[in-house]
Write a protein that holds these residues in place. Structure first.
Motif, short mmCIF file in Angstrom:
data_model
loop_
_atom_site.label_atom_id
_atom_site.label_comp_id
_atom_site.label_asym_id
_atom_site.label_seq_id
_atom_site.Cartn_x
_atom_site.Cartn_y
_atom_site.Cartn_z
N CYS A 133 0.74 -1.11 -0.12
CA CYS A 133 -0.09 0.15 0.10
C CYS A 133 0.78 1.47 -0.06
CB CYS A 133 -0.76 -0.08 1.26
SG CYS A 133 -2.35 -1.23 1.13
N THR A 134 2.07 1.27 0.62
CA THR A 134 2.87 2.35 0.75
C THR A 134 3.25 2.67 -0.60
OG1 THR A 134 3.54 1.85 3.01
CG2 THR A 134 5.05 3.54 1.71
N PHE A 135 3.84 1.30 -1.43
CA PHE A 135 4.13 1.72 -2.77
C PHE A 135 3.11 2.29 -3.77
CE2 PHE A 135 4.04 -0.40 -7.10
CZ PHE A 135 5.11 0.16 -7.65
N LEU A 136 1.91 1.80 -3.76
CA LEU A 136 0.97 2.22 -4.47
C LEU A 136 0.59 3.72 -3.96
CD1 LEU A 136 -1.61 -0.66 -4.39
CD2 LEU A 136 -0.20 0.08 -6.16
N GLU A 137 0.69 3.94 -2.88
CA GLU A 137 0.50 5.44 -2.23
C GLU A 137 1.50 6.34 -3.04
OE1 GLU A 137 0.50 7.97 1.77
OE2 GLU A 137 0.17 5.89 1.57
N THR A 138 2.70 5.73 -3.06
CA THR A 138 3.52 6.89 -3.46
C THR A 138 3.47 6.96 -5.06
OG1 THR A 138 5.34 4.84 -3.84
CG2 THR A 138 5.31 6.38 -1.80
N GLN A 139 3.03 5.91 -5.81
CA GLN A 139 2.74 6.04 -7.18
C GLN A 139 1.44 6.90 -7.57
OE1 GLN A 139 4.84 5.36 -9.35
NE2 GLN A 139 6.37 4.77 -7.63
N GLY A 140 0.71 7.27 -6.45
CA GLY A 140 -0.44 7.82 -6.84
C GLY A 140 -1.86 6.95 -7.05
N ILE A 141 -1.68 5.64 -6.80
CA ILE A 141 -2.51 4.76 -7.38
C ILE A 141 -3.71 4.75 -6.29
CG2 ILE A 141 -2.93 2.32 -7.80
CD1 ILE A 141 -1.38 4.09 -9.75
N MET A 142 -5.07 4.71 -6.56
CA MET A 142 -6.12 4.47 -5.66
C MET A 142 -7.12 3.32 -6.39
SD MET A 142 -8.42 6.40 -7.58
CE MET A 142 -9.55 6.51 -6.39
N ASP A 143 -8.26 3.21 -5.97
CA ASP A 143 -9.41 2.36 -6.28
C ASP A 143 -8.88 1.07 -6.78
OD1 ASP A 143 -11.98 2.23 -6.69
OD2 ASP A 143 -11.55 2.67 -9.07
N TYR A 144 -7.87 0.30 -5.85
CA TYR A 144 -7.52 -0.87 -5.95
C TYR A 144 -8.27 -1.79 -5.02
CZ TYR A 144 -4.31 0.89 -2.56
OH TYR A 144 -3.86 1.69 -1.54
N SER A 145 -8.16 -3.00 -5.12
CA SER A 145 -9.04 -3.88 -4.29
C SER A 145 -8.47 -5.20 -4.04
CB SER A 145 -10.39 -4.26 -4.81
OG SER A 145 -10.29 -4.77 -6.22
N LEU A 146 -8.75 -5.86 -3.07
CA LEU A 146 -8.18 -7.27 -2.76
C LEU A 146 -9.21 -8.20 -3.34
CD1 LEU A 146 -5.78 -8.63 -0.75
CD2 LEU A 146 -7.84 -9.12 0.68
N LEU A 147 -8.71 -9.07 -4.28
CA LEU A 147 -9.56 -10.24 -4.61
C LEU A 147 -9.27 -11.38 -3.65
CD1 LEU A 147 -11.11 -11.25 -7.05
CD2 LEU A 147 -9.04 -12.14 -8.33
N LEU A 148 -10.44 -12.00 -3.40
CA LEU A 148 -10.37 -13.09 -2.18
C LEU A 148 -11.09 -14.03 -2.57
CD1 LEU A 148 -9.54 -14.07 0.77
CD2 LEU A 148 -11.65 -12.63 1.43
N GLY A 149 -10.35 -15.26 -2.92
CA GLY A 149 -10.95 -16.58 -3.15
C GLY A 149 -10.91 -17.48 -1.99
N VAL A 150 -12.13 -18.37 -1.61
CA VAL A 150 -12.23 -19.04 -0.22
C VAL A 150 -12.66 -20.44 -0.88
CG1 VAL A 150 -13.30 -19.26 1.72
CG2 VAL A 150 -13.06 -16.88 0.83
N HIS A 151 -11.83 -21.25 -0.34
CA HIS A 151 -12.33 -22.76 -0.67
C HIS A 151 -12.55 -23.34 0.92
CE1 HIS A 151 -11.93 -26.85 -1.98
NE2 HIS A 151 -11.18 -27.22 -0.85
N PHE A 152 -13.75 -23.86 0.85
CA PHE A 152 -14.33 -24.35 1.99
C PHE A 152 -13.87 -25.85 2.25
CE2 PHE A 152 -16.98 -20.94 1.67
CZ PHE A 152 -17.28 -20.30 2.87
N ARG A 153 -13.00 -26.13 3.16
CA ARG A 153 -12.41 -27.54 3.40
C ARG A 153 -13.41 -28.47 3.75
NH1 ARG A 153 -7.54 -26.80 7.08
NH2 ARG A 153 -7.33 -28.98 7.09
N ASN A 154 -13.35 -29.86 3.39
CA ASN A 154 -14.13 -30.97 3.80
C ASN A 154 -13.38 -31.83 4.76
OD1 ASN A 154 -13.02 -32.56 1.96
ND2 ASN A 154 -14.44 -32.74 0.57
N ASP A 155 -14.00 -32.76 5.28
CA ASP A 155 -13.24 -33.67 6.21
C ASP A 155 -12.13 -34.50 5.69
OD1 ASP A 155 -16.44 -34.39 8.03
OD2 ASP A 155 -15.07 -32.65 7.82
N LEU A 156 -12.12 -34.74 4.33
CA LEU A 156 -11.34 -35.52 3.65
C LEU A 156 -9.91 -34.68 3.38
CD1 LEU A 156 -13.62 -37.60 1.19
CD2 LEU A 156 -12.75 -38.24 3.49
#
Length: 528
Positions: free
Chosen positions: A354-377
């Protein structure tokens, strides 16, 4: 007169007298077994006399009434017939015949996100031109020895135009597409970046330019960009605007130094920037980047998180939400507990990125989060130690939508691949943002809303919402938007409607601080 028989026999007599059930004198007792006729060798011998049975003895001239006992073939009654026993149960449950390989491949392709680009698709010509340009650029640069990067290699004017006529030229092969021109931005720098990220040139060309076609994904954002993904899900191709290409080329030197110093960076990994110009058509600019959600595991939920609340929800009902739907901030009602080591590494890397993006004047970025729900196996297959198991791995879990039962049966419709049946020799390695084990705890959505309104509140786990084991995949995307005049006007216009802290178009410094605060509430440290 014959002797009187018992009462039971007398009741059965037609004339009121009981019959005498015996053979005549000098004859053997009758046998009820079958008697077979025996013939002599010459065939003239008479058969033995058949025994006779007296059924009525009467005085007078009429004499006794007798009958011959004739040997008849032995027959069994219907009730005594032996029937073959029914086949065992497992024979009745024989599996259906194996399905043809083409059918299995078609079903597997239908389950994968995106639509394959084949002949007749609106992007088929663009895909052919893209494959021709990539194979030419990568193949040409791979034949040259590596050299140290010079400041001139990062010059925005460092670009190479190549013409691809259908009949071919001295530098380009003949092809079946239309005449087009191909532009390659800073080819030497992106060659070093691909080597820095561990991408083999042969694998890179095979994934993009091989026999397997690309797949076009539905655009989850409002930019109108087209997304293409390779068949192995490793690389993504996104069409971008001219302003975004300028931002990337402008900060390419700083970006190269940042990813070289920080191997675990969460920023998007760029592998190339190109442009296609067909005759009579506008220019199409695109970038090739890595896919954060490429894994052996299936991604059950995807989130695009910015830390803002204005317009940060989807307009779909729960029944229409599937694995390909990209959810947003207000759709998230989970907090993810990480181990102490991974939590500290994540917070440290988020701050540096975030510090790097702030120094480059970048905004409106986001965190792409993928979730895999584990099963018992999954636990014994992946290699985690048994004490690391929790009580939630053996019981039913709560689903993300509506609080229903989230057990392994939820993913049976997509086949066995949805489970965590991964063989021992293909254990996916755990890195920051890739295959990270965590525990998801359901949190109050109202508390999240209060935080997004700039009120300092932590996530509070609702009663009865037990944790469920998950694998996480995440990275920072959309890092090519600077705070230009368009975003400043958007900020001024929306500030009259809602709280300025709720909108995404804010100053890069404020955006970075708000984004980090939001990440600290989505990811929490696991209690020892």
């Amino acid at each position: 007169m014959p002797p009187q028989a018992d009462s039971q026999q007398g009741d059965c007599c037609r004339h009121g007298q009981a019959p005498r059930w015996h053979a005549e004198a000098g004859e053997p007792l009758p046998s009820y077994l079958p008697l077979r006729k025996r013939l002599s060798v010459d065939g003239n011998a008479k058969p033995p006399a058949a025994p006779r049975l007296c059924i009525w003895e009467c005085d007078g001239e009429a004499g006794d009434i007798t009958c011959d006992i004739v040997a008849a073939p032995f027959r069994r009654s219907c009730s005594a017939r032996t029937t073959q026993p029914p086949p065992p149960f497992f024979r009745m449950m024989t599996p259906p015949p194996p399905r043809p390989q083409r059918v299995l491949e078609a079903e597997e392709e239908a389950r994968r996100p995106g639509k394959p680009i084949r002949r007749g698709h609106r992007s088929y010509g663009l895909m052919l031109n893209l494959q021709l340009g990539i194979s030419y650029s990568v193949g040409k640069s791979s034949a040259l020895p590596f050299k140290k990067l010079l400041p001139s290699d990062f010059d925005p004017r460092e670009k190479v135009w190549t013409r691809f006529p259908p009949e071919g030229s001295k530098l380009t092969p003949p092809h079946h597409s239309v005449d087009f021109r191909w532009k390659d931005y800073c080819p030497a720098v992106f060659r070093h970046l691909r080597k820095l990220f561990g991408v083999d040139p042969a694998d890179y060309m095979l994934a993009i330019c091989g026999n397997d076609t690309l797949r076009e994904l539905a655009s989850p954002g409002k930019s109108g960009s087209c997304f293409f993904v390779t068949q192995d899900d490793r690389f993504m191709i996104k069409t971008v605007r001219k302003a975004e290409v300028k931002v990337l080329i402008r900060m390419l030197g700083s970006y190269y130094e940042h990813v070289r110093q920080h191997k675990s960076t969460l920023l998007t990994r760029f592998y190339g920037t190109h442009c296609i110009k067909q005759v009579g058509c506008p220019k199409v600019r695109f970038i090739i980047m890595g896919n954060f959600c490429c894994s052996e595991y299936k991604i059950h939920r995807r989130f695009d998180l910015k830390g803002s609340s204005y317009g940060r929800t989807i307009d779909k009902t729960e029944r229409k939400i599937d694995e390909t739907t990209t959810l947003k901030d207000l759709d998230l009602d989970y907090a993810f507990r990480l181990q102490r080591f991974w939590y500290e590494e994540l917070m440290k890397q988020i701050q540096m990125d975030c510090t790097f993006l702030e120094t480059q004047g970048i905004m409106d970025y986001s965190l792409l989060l993928g979730v895999h729900f584990r099963n018992d196996l999954s636990v014994p297959k992946i290699g985690f130690s048994q004490p690391a198991l929790t009580k939630s791995t053996t019981g039913k879990r709560k689903s993300f939508e509506g609080g229903g039962n989230f057990c392994e049966l939820c993913f049976m419709e997509s086949g066995c691949k949805d489970r965590d049946l991964i063989i021992e020799t293909r254990k996916p390695s755990v890195h920051l943002g890739m295959n990270m084990p965590a525990q998801a705890e359901r949190s109050s959505r109202k508390i999240l809303d209060k935080f997004l309104l700039n009120e300092r509140h932590l996530f509070i786990t609702t009663p009865g919402g037990g944790p469920c084991d998950v694998y996480l995949f995440f990275g920072i995307i959309d890092i090519l938007q600077d705070y230009d005049i368009t975003k400043k006007l958007e900020h001024a216009y929306k500030s009259f409607q809602v709280n300025p802290g709720r909108i995404s178009a804010v100053d890069p410094k404020l955006y970075s601080r708000r984004f980090q605060d939001f990440i600290r509430r989505v990811f929490v440290k696991q209690q020892q």
